[in-house]
Design an enzyme around this catalytic site. Structure first.
Site, PDB file in Angstrom:
ATOM      1  N   ASN A  13     -90.767 -36.106   4.357  1.00  0.00           N
ATOM      2  CA  ASN A  13     -92.059 -35.935   5.031  1.00  0.00           C
ATOM      3  C   ASN A  13     -92.530 -34.504   4.772  1.00  0.00           C
ATOM      4  O   ASN A  13     -92.012 -33.568   5.375  1.00  0.00           O
ATOM      5  CB  ASN A  13     -91.861 -36.183   6.539  1.00  0.00           C
ATOM      6  CG  ASN A  13     -93.112 -35.871   7.342  1.00  0.00           C
ATOM      7  OD1 ASN A  13     -94.201 -35.741   6.782  1.00  0.00           O
ATOM      8  ND2 ASN A  13     -92.956 -35.743   8.660  1.00  0.00           N
ATOM      9  N   LYS A  15     -95.233 -33.239   5.620  1.00  0.00           N
ATOM     10  CA  LYS A  15     -96.152 -32.789   6.678  1.00  0.00           C
ATOM     11  C   LYS A  15     -97.380 -32.142   6.010  1.00  0.00           C
ATOM     12  O   LYS A  15     -97.806 -32.604   4.957  1.00  0.00           O
ATOM     13  CB  LYS A  15     -95.459 -31.825   7.641  1.00  0.00           C
ATOM     14  CG  LYS A  15     -94.094 -32.341   8.086  1.00  0.00           C
ATOM     15  CD  LYS A  15     -93.524 -31.559   9.225  1.00  0.00           C
ATOM     16  CE  LYS A  15     -92.081 -31.969   9.443  1.00  0.00           C
ATOM     17  NZ  LYS A  15     -91.573 -31.607  10.750  1.00  0.00           N
ATOM     18  N   HIS A  93     -94.694 -40.509  14.435  1.00  0.00           N
ATOM     19  CA  HIS A  93     -93.997 -39.217  14.337  1.00  0.00           C
ATOM     20  C   HIS A  93     -94.315 -38.390  15.589  1.00  0.00           C
ATOM     21  O   HIS A  93     -95.448 -38.393  16.074  1.00  0.00           O
ATOM     22  CB  HIS A  93     -94.431 -38.476  13.068  1.00  0.00           C
ATOM     23  CG  HIS A  93     -93.547 -37.312  12.756  1.00  0.00           C
ATOM     24  ND1 HIS A  93     -93.648 -36.121  13.426  1.00  0.00           N
ATOM     25  CD2 HIS A  93     -92.524 -37.167  11.880  1.00  0.00           C
ATOM     26  CE1 HIS A  93     -92.726 -35.281  12.963  1.00  0.00           C
ATOM     27  NE2 HIS A  93     -92.027 -35.897  12.027  1.00  0.00           N
ATOM     28  N   GLU A  95     -94.884 -35.360  16.000  1.00  0.00           N
ATOM     29  CA  GLU A  95     -95.970 -34.375  15.868  1.00  0.00           C
ATOM     30  C   GLU A  95     -97.331 -35.041  16.058  1.00  0.00           C
ATOM     31  O   GLU A  95     -98.248 -34.448  16.627  1.00  0.00           O
ATOM     32  CB  GLU A  95     -95.866 -33.669  14.505  1.00  0.00           C
ATOM     33  CG  GLU A  95     -94.693 -32.691  14.493  1.00  0.00           C
ATOM     34  CD  GLU A  95     -94.146 -32.358  13.125  1.00  0.00           C
ATOM     35  OE1 GLU A  95     -94.782 -32.671  12.103  1.00  0.00           O
ATOM     36  OE2 GLU A  95     -93.034 -31.773  13.075  1.00  0.00           O
ATOM     37  N   GLU A 165     -85.566 -39.642  15.628  1.00  0.00           N
ATOM     38  CA  GLU A 165     -85.807 -38.216  15.442  1.00  0.00           C
ATOM     39  C   GLU A 165     -85.865 -37.526  16.799  1.00  0.00           C
ATOM     40  O   GLU A 165     -86.938 -37.489  17.437  1.00  0.00           O
ATOM     41  CB  GLU A 165     -87.137 -38.003  14.721  1.00  0.00           C
ATOM     42  CG  GLU A 165     -87.195 -38.609  13.337  1.00  0.00           C
ATOM     43  CD  GLU A 165     -88.109 -37.806  12.432  1.00  0.00           C
ATOM     44  OE1 GLU A 165     -87.652 -37.385  11.378  1.00  0.00           O
ATOM     45  OE2 GLU A 165     -89.272 -37.561  12.806  1.00  0.00           O
ATOM     46  N   GLY A 171     -87.332 -29.519  12.949  1.00  0.00           N
ATOM     47  CA  GLY A 171     -87.801 -28.204  12.505  1.00  0.00           C
ATOM     48  C   GLY A 171     -87.173 -27.055  13.271  1.00  0.00           C
ATOM     49  O   GLY A 171     -87.625 -25.909  13.172  1.00  0.00           O
ATOM     50  N   SER A 210     -83.725 -31.700  11.184  1.00  0.00           N
ATOM     51  CA  SER A 210     -82.975 -30.604  10.562  1.00  0.00           C
ATOM     52  C   SER A 210     -81.821 -31.077   9.677  1.00  0.00           C
ATOM     53  O   SER A 210     -80.749 -30.473   9.657  1.00  0.00           O
ATOM     54  CB  SER A 210     -82.465 -29.632  11.638  1.00  0.00           C
ATOM     55  OG  SER A 210     -83.558 -29.063  12.335  1.00  0.00           O
TER      56      SER A 210
HETATM   57  C1  PEP Z   1     -89.547 -34.544  10.401  1.00  0.00           C
HETATM   58  O1  PEP Z   1     -90.579 -33.924  10.475  1.00  0.00           O
HETATM   59  O2  PEP Z   1     -89.592 -35.785  10.375  1.00  0.00           O
HETATM   60  C2  PEP Z   1     -88.285 -33.811  10.349  1.00  0.00           C
HETATM   61  C3  PEP Z   1     -87.176 -34.462  10.541  1.00  0.00           C
HETATM   62  O3  PEP Z   1     -88.360 -32.445  10.127  1.00  0.00           O
HETATM   63  P1  PEP Z   1     -87.144 -31.440   9.814  1.00  0.00           P
HETATM   64  O4  PEP Z   1     -86.252 -32.126   8.811  1.00  0.00           O
HETATM   65  O5  PEP Z   1     -87.797 -30.222   9.265  1.00  0.00           O
HETATM   66  O6  PEP Z   1     -86.439 -31.207  11.104  1.00  0.00           O
END
Ligand code: PEP
Length: 249
Positions: A13, A15, A93, A95, A165, A171, A210
């Site tokens: 992703n 983003k 997601h 976000e 997630e 992040g 992460s």
């Molecule tokens: C994500 O945005 O779906 C995600 C898992 O981000 P990150 O790997 O940066 O934590």
């Protein structure tokens, strides 16, 4: 343990990151390595979808409108993703849930629309830190799942990929431990199994939060973790490749 033929999947992703140069770099990096043991999906921002050539990986969008077409400035229709060769779309997601006030019901609506157009939803669930700390995370995730089950029915989960997630791990560099990830993945599978154990057993469930080259093997080796949804590390082609190579064989 029941036998299954779940194929591992790793999705990146981007983003609101990346550029044309990154498309070139990722295509070059992936062209040199056999990744046939895993389904790989890259989800760039919409303007870049047309910049990819034929690849060993599939493309996904990061969102769709809940409308099919029409006067909705700034939105992207599900049919447009199909036309741009997407096979997947990230929905729910955290976000988007936070920035765009997407409710469980709206996300469920979009999942239904994606399925109608034969796009595979990468349907995200996961709890914020306070819910993790007060121990209510199973209920929180069950509610997110139930909204989609209510909208599309349990049979539709044959064509849905779930991504767990935990918001506190996205992040932040604070990855869930392999045991924490496994515990929730097993819970999700058991929750689906209350309605259909075969579908639960075949449903691909990804972990996101992460994930890096250095922790992917341990996370992906958990029995109910079928791959990952990768944010930050998917912007580095070498890191992303090493995560894809960490998928189960
Ligand atoms: C994500 O945005 O779906 C995600 C898992 O981000 P990150 O790997 O940066 O934590």
């Amino acid at each position: 343990m029941q036998m299954n033929n779940r194929r591992p999947l790793v999705a990146g992703n981007w983003k609101m990151n990346g550029n044309l140069a990154l498309i070139k770099q990722i295509e070059e990096t992936f062209s040199k390595t056999d990744i046939s043991h895993v389904d790989v999906v890259v989800c760039p921002p919409f303007p870049y979808l047309g910049g990819f050539s034929d690849n060993d990986f599939a493309l996904g969008g990061q969102n769709i409108s809940h409308f099919e077409s029409g006067a909705h400035t700034g939105e992207t229709a599900v049919s447009m993703l199909k036309e741009m060769n997407c096979q997947y779309v990230i929905l729910g997601h955290s976000e988007r849930r936070a920035d765009n006030y997407e409710s469980n019901e709206l996300v469920a609506n979009k999942v239904g629309l994606a399925l109608k157009h034969k796009l595979t939803p990468l349907f995200c669930v996961g709890e914020p830190e306070d819910i993790r700390d007060n121990g209510q995370f199973f209920d929180f995730i069950a509610e997110q799942l139930n909204a989609v089950i209510k909208e599309v029915g349990i049979a539709a989960f044959n064509d849905i990929v779930i991504a767990y997630e935990p918001i506190w791990a996205i992040g932040t560099g604070k990855t869930a431990s392999p045991e924490q990830a496994q515990e929730v993945h097993a819970f999700i599978r058991q929750h689906l199994a209350k309605q259909d154990s075969n579908i639960a057993n075949q449903c691909v469930i990804l972990y996101g939060g992460s994930v890096k080259g250095s922790n992917a093997v341990e996370l992906f080796s958990q029995p109910d973790v079928d791959g990952g949804l990768i944010g930050g590390a998917s912007l580095n082609p070498e890191d992303f490749l090493s995560i894809c190579l960490a998928a189960k064989r």
